[in-house]
Design an enzyme around this catalytic site. Structure first.
Site, PDB file in Angstrom:
ATOM      1  N   TYR A   9       6.550  -6.806   4.850  1.00 56.86           N
ATOM      2  CA  TYR A   9       6.298  -5.500   4.245  1.00 56.86           C
ATOM      3  C   TYR A   9       5.046  -5.580   3.369  1.00 56.86           C
ATOM      4  O   TYR A   9       4.172  -6.392   3.631  1.00 56.86           O
ATOM      5  CB  TYR A   9       7.569  -5.002   3.509  1.00 56.86           C
ATOM      6  CG  TYR A   9       7.543  -3.513   3.526  1.00 56.86           C
ATOM      7  CD1 TYR A   9       7.689  -2.806   4.726  1.00 56.86           C
ATOM      8  CD2 TYR A   9       7.272  -2.795   2.379  1.00 56.86           C
ATOM      9  CE1 TYR A   9       7.569  -1.432   4.767  1.00 56.86           C
ATOM     10  CE2 TYR A   9       7.158  -1.409   2.415  1.00 56.86           C
ATOM     11  CZ  TYR A   9       7.311  -0.745   3.610  1.00 56.86           C
ATOM     12  OH  TYR A   9       7.181   0.610   3.647  1.00 56.86           O
ATOM     13  N   ASP A  28      12.232   8.007   1.109  1.00 59.78           N
ATOM     14  CA  ASP A  28      12.126   6.839   0.237  1.00 59.78           C
ATOM     15  C   ASP A  28      10.942   6.935  -0.714  1.00 59.78           C
ATOM     16  O   ASP A  28      11.014   6.479  -1.841  1.00 59.78           O
ATOM     17  CB  ASP A  28      12.022   5.565   1.087  1.00 59.78           C
ATOM     18  CG  ASP A  28      12.098   4.345   0.211  1.00 59.78           C
ATOM     19  OD1 ASP A  28      13.033   4.280  -0.609  1.00 59.78           O
ATOM     20  OD2 ASP A  28      11.221   3.486   0.296  1.00 59.78           O
ATOM     21  N   ASP A  29       9.843   7.529  -0.251  1.00 59.37           N
ATOM     22  CA  ASP A  29       8.648   7.597  -1.108  1.00 59.37           C
ATOM     23  C   ASP A  29       8.903   8.469  -2.338  1.00 59.37           C
ATOM     24  O   ASP A  29       8.332   8.231  -3.399  1.00 59.37           O
ATOM     25  CB  ASP A  29       7.464   8.147  -0.315  1.00 59.37           C
ATOM     26  CG  ASP A  29       7.245   7.330   0.936  1.00 59.37           C
ATOM     27  OD1 ASP A  29       6.993   6.136   0.813  1.00 59.37           O
ATOM     28  OD2 ASP A  29       7.369   7.890   2.043  1.00 59.37           O
ATOM     29  N   LYS A  64      10.499  -1.661   7.330  1.00 62.19           N
ATOM     30  CA  LYS A  64      11.576  -1.164   6.453  1.00 62.19           C
ATOM     31  C   LYS A  64      12.940  -1.530   7.019  1.00 62.19           C
ATOM     32  O   LYS A  64      13.852  -1.908   6.296  1.00 62.19           O
ATOM     33  CB  LYS A  64      11.473   0.360   6.300  1.00 62.19           C
ATOM     34  CG  LYS A  64      10.450   0.771   5.250  1.00 62.19           C
ATOM     35  CD  LYS A  64      11.120   1.162   3.940  1.00 62.19           C
ATOM     36  CE  LYS A  64      10.204   0.939   2.758  1.00 62.19           C
ATOM     37  NZ  LYS A  64       9.883   2.119   1.972  1.00 62.19           N
ATOM     38  N   ARG A 107       0.498   9.010   5.799  1.00 63.66           N
ATOM     39  CA  ARG A 107       0.174   8.408   4.496  1.00 63.66           C
ATOM     40  C   ARG A 107       0.833   7.036   4.430  1.00 63.66           C
ATOM     41  O   ARG A 107       1.844   6.838   3.765  1.00 63.66           O
ATOM     42  CB  ARG A 107       0.651   9.327   3.368  1.00 63.66           C
ATOM     43  CG  ARG A 107      -0.026   9.060   2.048  1.00 63.66           C
ATOM     44  CD  ARG A 107       0.928   8.594   0.983  1.00 63.66           C
ATOM     45  NE  ARG A 107       1.671   7.419   1.396  1.00 63.66           N
ATOM     46  CZ  ARG A 107       2.762   6.965   0.784  1.00 63.66           C
ATOM     47  NH1 ARG A 107       3.253   7.573  -0.233  1.00 63.66           N
ATOM     48  NH2 ARG A 107       3.392   5.866   1.204  1.00 63.66           N
ATOM     49  N   GLU A 122       9.696   8.459   5.987  1.00 63.62           N
ATOM     50  CA  GLU A 122       8.878   7.387   5.419  1.00 63.62           C
ATOM     51  C   GLU A 122       7.382   7.646   5.614  1.00 63.62           C
ATOM     52  O   GLU A 122       6.941   7.915   6.738  1.00 63.62           O
ATOM     53  CB  GLU A 122       9.268   6.080   6.139  1.00 63.62           C
ATOM     54  CG  GLU A 122       8.643   4.848   5.589  1.00 63.62           C
ATOM     55  CD  GLU A 122       9.148   4.507   4.203  1.00 63.62           C
ATOM     56  OE1 GLU A 122      10.327   4.732   3.894  1.00 63.62           O
ATOM     57  OE2 GLU A 122       8.345   3.992   3.421  1.00 63.62           O
ATOM     58  N   ASP A 123       6.638   7.589   4.529  1.00 58.69           N
ATOM     59  CA  ASP A 123       5.175   7.662   4.576  1.00 58.69           C
ATOM     60  C   ASP A 123       4.632   8.909   5.278  1.00 58.69           C
ATOM     61  O   ASP A 123       3.680   8.842   6.070  1.00 58.69           O
ATOM     62  CB  ASP A 123       4.595   6.374   5.177  1.00 58.69           C
ATOM     63  CG  ASP A 123       4.618   5.229   4.153  1.00 58.69           C
ATOM     64  OD1 ASP A 123       5.144   5.440   3.040  1.00 58.69           O
ATOM     65  OD2 ASP A 123       4.127   4.129   4.446  1.00 58.69           O
ATOM     66  N   ASN A 178       0.078   0.515  -3.840  1.00 64.73           N
ATOM     67  CA  ASN A 178       0.073  -0.524  -2.807  1.00 64.73           C
ATOM     68  C   ASN A 178      -1.047  -0.232  -1.825  1.00 64.73           C
ATOM     69  O   ASN A 178      -1.447   0.928  -1.684  1.00 64.73           O
ATOM     70  CB  ASN A 178       1.391  -0.487  -2.030  1.00 64.73           C
ATOM     71  CG  ASN A 178       2.586  -0.793  -2.901  1.00 64.73           C
ATOM     72  OD1 ASN A 178       2.573  -1.718  -3.675  1.00 64.73           O
ATOM     73  ND2 ASN A 178       3.623   0.019  -2.779  1.00 64.73           N
TER      74      ASN A 178
END
Ligand code: NAI
Length: 562
Positions: free
Chosen positions: A103, A268-269, A174, A156, A245-246, A416
């Site tokens: 990750y 999750d973000d 993930k 993203r 996610e993202d 990150n």
């Protein structure tokens, strides 16, 4: 919920080379002589038998000999495609070493290079051309009982933007963390990429780009595609938990608000980040002896991460009885054009955190442009959070000013991958004269400052989502309520040992991840039972139940199906 656990024996009609080439059945040299004989593997392997411990040692030898982290990533991905049990055994036993490979930060590089390092396909890709046959495609999943999906539209990816089909590295990574971190069996997991095109010119111009070579789907067509996807998942995997996610923040908040009650899902973000950062704040309160109502939080970057954190902090304050006005006064946000306040041209998701005239006058701030330093002088934040993907945004002058007003400032440069952090931990420690409690998004080594070693805890969402997901699946909830994220945060904060806090770390080490996940899962199951939103499991059975379904990677016997 017993069906969440992995099989105790694999019965198969297949044999011979098929078993060696299938990562779910391949044991390599760990096939016993009896299995070799019965499964048509006689003489297809060198004579020697290896234990899984010996295989791990060999894999470590290979991986550690690789010259770069990206090579290690490729090596681990190949292992996952060759022998799944061994891949997870290596990961579980060497979490601190390989989590940054599987990750963040290495996965960010892998996503950027995806088309050029591609070896074997994993998961399901859906393109706009598939919109009217999504259930049909989802039925192509490699294994029948999917209970956990991580999906991205690739726009993203971490802090590195639109990576087109390369974003698939994120759902794959993930899910590896769900398996390693919470013991969800790999056969229950499915990574999905919504490859709706890309607006990244580097990819569109790359002749070897592997994705859907069109500009991104936008507007109503995009929304219709997401709708078709959700309906497809509900139809084919009605018991699955879906993790968004993202996605770009322009889509992420809308999608979450639209679907959170229609399908078991979370983002999750937004929500995972909210919980993990809140856990850091809760842990800092154990050092400072303060409560959530005592905190003043300044955010730099009013995007998904900071808004998710601000929502969670506000909810925690509310649940401890803080008034609406006190909550409004406790959080301020900067974005690219300055302090977010009335008249600021803001995105809808952060409107609720715009500084009100009351808040500005309470701190003696003008309703006009002010620098972060000026705001810090007036607001005296106890916590500084950065999630901008913009390195250097935490200036020395800001942190020094913060340190003038607070004994133990909490500094969280969360962006990150590593190079995007708002400041480095060594800067944060030096600028706070060693008093800062520092947590980062990516992993950093300890900082030695004036004879003292400061351990840097990683505010990694991995401390939240695997346990939360496991708890949700075990308890069979139909919705992941907001309070579950606060509960997960509280459980995580309580999991940090006193010694670790003493060393300055606000999070446990990653080697304790499975234990943390187990505790979070148990807390969720207990809460779901008590509030009647999930299966009732007697309290004395919760821990044993959770332990029973947590898979530890080890080989099971494989026998011929008659
Ligand atoms: P986002 O794109 O939704 O938000 C970033 C925001 O920062 C935008 O509103 C942008 O306008 C603002 N911004 C950019 N430069 C700025 C500057 N110089 N000053 C003030 N504001 C600025 O992205 P998201 O999802 O919030 O993620 C941001 C970063 O946080 C990424 O690097 C991501 O990897 C990281 N992150 C870390 C997590 C963790 O540590 N657990 C979890 C989630 C995200």
């Amino acid at each position: 919920m017993e069906d969440l656990a992995g099989p105790e024996v694999i019965e198969t009609k297949k044999g011979g080379v098929w078993l060696l080439k299938n990562p779910n059945t391949n044991k390599g040299l760990a096939f016993s002589y009896e299995e070799r004989e019965q499964l048509g593997l006689g003489c297809m392997l060198p004579h020697r038998l290896c234990t899984i411990e010996e295989q791990v040692a060999l894999e470590l030898e290979h991986l550690r000999a690789k010259p770069t982290d990206l090579e290690k990533y490729i090596g681990l991905a190949s292992l996952q495609d060759r022998n799944e049990v061994l891949f997870y055994r290596v990961l579980v036993e060497n979490m601190e070493e390989f989590m940054p490979i599987v990750y963040t930060p290495t996965v960010g590089l892998a996503c950027q290079q995806y088309s050029h390092i591609f070896r074997t396909a994993r998961g399901i890709w859906l393109t706009p051309d598939d919109a009217d046959r999504i259930p049909q495609i989802l039925r192509n999943r490699p294994l029948p009982d999917i209970r956990l999906i991580v999906v991205t539209d690739n726009e993203r990816i971490l802090g590195v933007g639109d990576q087109g089909c390369g974003g698939m590295g994120i759902p794959i990574g993930k899910l590896a963390l769900y398996v390693a971190g919470a013991g969800i069996h790999p056969s229950k997991c499915l990574p999905i990429s919504l490859d709706v095109g890309t607006d990244n010119p580097r990819l569109l111009e790359d002749p070897l780009y592997l994705g859907y070579r069109k500009r991104r789907l936008r507007g109503q067509e995009y929304d219709d595609f997401i709708e078709a996807f959700v309906q497809g998942v509900l139809k084919v995997f009605p018991r699955a938990l879906l993790q968004w996610e993202d996605f770009h923040n322009k889509q992420a908040f809308r999608i979450l608000d639209r679907y959170r009650k229609q399908i078991l899902c979370f983002n999750d973000d937004i929500q995972g980040t909210g919980a993990v950062a809140l856990a850091g704040i809760f842990a800092s309160q154990r050092v400072t002896g303060t409560s959530i109502a005592d905190q003043r939080v300044l955010y730099i970057g009013a995007g998904e991460a900071c808004t998710g954190i601000a929502r969670r902090v506000a909810a925690a304050m509310r649940s401890e009885g803080a008034s609406k006005k006190a909550i409004q006064r406790a959080q301020l946000m900067f974005d690219i054009h300055g302090l977010v306040r009335r008249n600021y041209n803001m995105e809808p998701h952060c409107v609720q955190f715009a500084a009100t005239p009351d808040t500005l006058s309470h701190y003696g701030l003008p309703d006009a442009d002010a620098t972060p330093e000026q705001v810090i002088t007036a607001f005296k934040p106890t916590v500084l959070v950065g999630a901008t993907a913009c390195p250097g945004v935490f200036r020395q002058s800001m942190i020094e000013e913060m340190t003038r007003h607070v004994d133990r400032p909490v500094i969280m440069p969360l962006s990150n991958p590593t190079g995007k952090a708002e400041c480095s931990p060594s800067e944060a420690i030096a600028w706070t004269a060693g008093r800062g409690l520092v947590a980062t998004g990516s992993p950093f080594p300890p900082v030695d400052y004036q004879g003292r070693r400061h351990v840097i805890g990683q505010a990694n969402n991995v401390f939240i989502f695997p346990g939360l997901g496991l708890g949700a699946l075990v308890s069979g909830v139909r919705e992941i309520g907001d309070e579950m994220f606060t509960l997960a945060a509280r459980t995580l904060a309580d999991s940090v040992t006193a010694d670790r806090l003493e060393s300055g770390a606000l999070y446990p080490p990653q080697s304790e991840l499975r234990e943390v996940s187990r505790r979070i899962a148990c807390a969720i199951v207990k809460h779901a039972g008590e509030t009647h939103v999930g299966r009732h499991i007697p309290p004395y059975e919760i821990e044993a139940t959770v332990r029973r379904v947590m898979w530890y990677p080890d080989y099971v016997p494989i026998v011929r199906k008659r």
